[in-house]
Design a protein around this motif. Structure first.
Motif, PDB file in Angstrom:
ATOM      1  N   LEU A 387       1.043  -0.809  -0.042  1.00 50.19           N
ATOM      2  CA  LEU A 387       0.014   0.262  -0.003  1.00 50.19           C
ATOM      3  C   LEU A 387       0.347   1.072   0.153  1.00 50.19           C
ATOM      4  O   LEU A 387       0.518   1.997  -0.931  1.00 50.19           O
ATOM      5  CB  LEU A 387      -1.025   0.235   1.527  1.00 50.19           C
ATOM      6  N   TYR A 388       2.018   1.163   0.660  1.00 46.64           N
ATOM      7  CA  TYR A 388       3.079   2.221   0.899  1.00 46.64           C
ATOM      8  C   TYR A 388       4.173   2.141   0.155  1.00 46.64           C
ATOM      9  O   TYR A 388       5.167   2.652   0.951  1.00 46.64           O
ATOM     10  CB  TYR A 388       3.011   2.876   1.881  1.00 46.64           C
ATOM     11  N   THR A 389       4.254   2.022  -0.760  1.00 47.52           N
ATOM     12  CA  THR A 389       5.596   1.121  -1.299  1.00 47.52           C
ATOM     13  C   THR A 389       6.237   2.774  -1.581  1.00 47.52           C
ATOM     14  O   THR A 389       5.988   3.640  -2.113  1.00 47.52           O
ATOM     15  CB  THR A 389       5.458   0.477  -2.863  1.00 47.52           C
ATOM     16  N   PRO A 390       7.624   2.519  -1.428  1.00 46.48           N
ATOM     17  CA  PRO A 390       8.798   3.806  -1.460  1.00 46.48           C
ATOM     18  C   PRO A 390       8.869   4.348  -2.726  1.00 46.48           C
ATOM     19  O   PRO A 390       8.788   5.272  -2.322  1.00 46.48           O
ATOM     20  CB  PRO A 390       9.871   3.336  -0.452  1.00 46.48           C
ATOM     21  N   VAL A 502      11.329  11.853  -3.110  1.00 43.68           N
ATOM     22  CA  VAL A 502      12.140  10.597  -3.741  1.00 43.68           C
ATOM     23  C   VAL A 502      11.182   9.380  -3.177  1.00 43.68           C
ATOM     24  O   VAL A 502      11.669   8.598  -4.219  1.00 43.68           O
ATOM     25  CB  VAL A 502      13.071  11.292  -3.258  1.00 43.68           C
ATOM     26  N   VAL A 503      11.377   9.656  -1.879  1.00 44.96           N
ATOM     27  CA  VAL A 503       9.996   8.141  -1.319  1.00 44.96           C
ATOM     28  C   VAL A 503       8.855   8.832  -0.873  1.00 44.96           C
ATOM     29  O   VAL A 503       9.057   9.077  -0.779  1.00 44.96           O
ATOM     30  CB  VAL A 503      11.000   7.462  -1.096  1.00 44.96           C
ATOM     31  N   ILE A 504       7.786   7.679  -1.254  1.00 45.32           N
ATOM     32  CA  ILE A 504       6.517   8.473  -0.451  1.00 45.32           C
ATOM     33  C   ILE A 504       6.978   8.110   0.931  1.00 45.32           C
ATOM     34  O   ILE A 504       6.941   7.154   1.682  1.00 45.32           O
ATOM     35  CB  ILE A 504       5.268   7.174  -1.181  1.00 45.32           C
ATOM     36  N   GLU A 505       5.977   9.622   1.297  1.00 47.24           N
ATOM     37  CA  GLU A 505       6.704   9.246   3.094  1.00 47.24           C
ATOM     38  C   GLU A 505       5.513  10.235   3.442  1.00 47.24           C
ATOM     39  O   GLU A 505       4.394  11.147   2.862  1.00 47.24           O
ATOM     40  CB  GLU A 505       8.116  10.010   3.524  1.00 47.24           C
TER      41      GLU A 505
END
Length: 517
Positions: A387-390, A502-505
């Protein structure tokens, strides 16, 4: 008279030069892309029109700007876990309008978005004349240089051969004690926070820095034989560099944008130099202290045996150290944050995993064997990474004319594999694809979906992340120890707002209410 003639000749030459420059720029920025676009259109592939020079860049940029608005608070969970609709709504629109294969452009780069499962499998297992695109490597060069994450071809292959053996199973087992110690430190720090709290044994903890410090400590000690304290300056500067680059990530896709001497670009270059100096300083200190056999020693030996000149050897060392620092630092910390958010939102799963940890460990610190038996924890982590792939997009470029299925890909076309789409496709994962349901992984990834190769939190195919087992070991150790000592829920301060840097945070970080068991 002669002067007038000379001026006329000079002006004529200047006009010819300017015209030549214009033609060259037009061919580079516009004509090449239009030619590639036409080749795709002839095959029935469509996409949004965009502007002549920027393509679809502004639409993407505006979507990112609007995505910064919070999507929910801790009081109105459950919110949708469909982060694509929050961060990349334009992708949903394009998929609905143009189908599972569509084309877009960013500046001079022509891109093919692909979500067709059979085509994805072919793409991920192709290595000849097909690799990470130069524009993408240029985009992330301030962060990763020419290390294993952004390099391609022979350079990538040689670097992977150097690094991959350091993350084999036997090496990971040897790292367990250091990972345990770093996780125990977080437990002790949280206990101290609770003792200081005046809220009946419950502390409100902003967990972001704890997660990053844990991740940094593990990377520092296992890979470089030092502590977080020794590398603190490096991590601080890397974080600043990460945030600075991510603020204008979309526009850096335009060729040359990174080299324009703007205030932000000057700051990026200064940080790059400072980080290089800091890394080389730490390396010199480790040499003086006597380096033990670890990843740093492997990198140093590879640089020495390569025959590179000193400046090139130093660049090789620094770039790969940056790759390890950043890849193992930011992504692991962010994944731990999302996992703790989800366990807070779904207390039944928190209790379920805690019961498993207690049963398996029986009061002892988890070791490699115990962690491998934690099936419920593995399911939760797999679902978190789904669901929260980086990394939301895996880009590739065709360096020769290629064919995937019935689609001919001309040389120069970029392909985007959209992980956020593939991870939440109801046709692949079922009607509850946007819901948190770890039980879907009861029989592993192969049993969770119709096409297991579409699960790609660590990439897939020939370029799968070499450190994925290391990252999973870190996550399992940390989460299992925290669950065995604490219960937690979301603080009213928590705002659910995924953002892409850059990543999902989590845009505003994660605040938890933590109670000692």
């Amino acid at each position: 008279m002669e002067i007038n003639s000379f001026v006329k000749v000079l002006l004529s030459l200047m006009l010819i030069l300017l015209f030549g420059l214009f033609v060259k720029l037009y061919n580079t920025l516009v004509a090449k892309r239009l030619k590639l676009r036409l080749a795709l259109q002839k095959q029935g592939i469509r996409g949004p029109p965009g502007t002549l020079v920027l393509g679809n860049l502004l639409e993407i940029h505006n979507a990112f700007s609007h995505a910064s608005v919070a999507s929910g608070t801790s009081n109105d969970f459950p919110v949708s876990h469909n982060i694509q609709s929050i961060l990349f709504p334009f992708v949903d629109r394009w998929l609905e309008k143009y189908g599972e294969i569509f084309m877009i452009s960013i500046g001079s780069t022509q891109i093919l978005g692909v979500t067709k499962p059979e085509m994805v499998r072919e793409i991920m297992n192709t290595s000849t004349n097909f690799d990470k695109p130069p524009y993408h490597m240029e985009l992330l060069k301030p962060l990763f240089g020419d290390g294993v994450i952004t390099s391609s071809g022979a350079k990538w292959n040689s670097q992977r051969k150097i690094l991959a053996p350091e993350f084999h199973l036997e090496k990971l087992k040897g790292m367990i004690k250091l990972i345990q110690e770093a996780a125990v430190t977080v437990v002790e720090q949280w206990k101290a926070e609770i003792e200081k709290a005046a809220q009946g044994g419950i502390a409100e903890i902003h967990i972001d820095e704890y997660m990053r410090r844990f991740s940094a400590e593990v990377i520092s000690r296992t890979c470089f034989g030092s502590s977080y304290i020794e590398g603190e300056e490096i991590f601080s500067k890397l974080t600043t560099l990460w945030l600075t680059v991510s603020k204008n990530l979309v526009f850096y896709a335009i060729p040359g944008m990174r080299h324009i001497p703007t205030k932000r670009n000057r700051k990026i270059k200064a940080l790059e130099k400072e980080i290089q100096t800091s890394i080389l300083k730490v390396i010199e200190e480790r040499k003086q202290a006597g380096i033990e056999k670890n990843l740093l020693q492997t990198i140093l030996e590879a640089a020495k045996s390569s025959g590179l000149r000193k400046d090139s050897a130093n660049k090789f060392i620094v770039d790969n150290c940056k790759n390890i620092y950043l890849a193992g630092y930011e992504t692991t910390a962010v994944s731990a944050q999302w996992c703790l958010v989800l366990l807070s939102v779904y207390p039944e799963w928190q209790n379920r995993v805690r019961a498993e940890v207690i049963e398996v460990c029986k009061g002892q610190l988890p070791d490699h064997d115990m962690i491998s038996r934690m099936k419920q924890l593995t399911k939760v982590i797999n679902e978190t990474l789904r669901l929260y792939t980086p990394v939301p997009v895996l880009p590739r470029e065709a360096f020769a004319d290629l064919k995937f299925g019935d689609i001919c890909i001309p040389k120069g076309v970029n392909i985007w594999l959209l992980a956020t789409t593939l991870h939440t496709d109801p046709n692949v994962w079922g009607p509850d694809a946007n819901e948190f349901n770890p039980d879907r992984f009861e029989n592993g990834v192969a049993g969770a979906c119709t096409h297991p190769y579409l699960y790609m939190p660590f990439g897939s195919g020939v370029r799968v992340c070499v450190g994925q087992n290391f990252a999973l070991l870190e996550l399992k150790m940390l989460i299992s120890l925290l669950l065995s000592h604490f219960s937690f829920s979301l603080s009213p301060k928590y705002v659910h707002s995924p953002t892409y840097r850059v990543v999902i945070e989590p845009q505003y970080g994660v605040h938890l209410l933590v109670k000692k068991l």
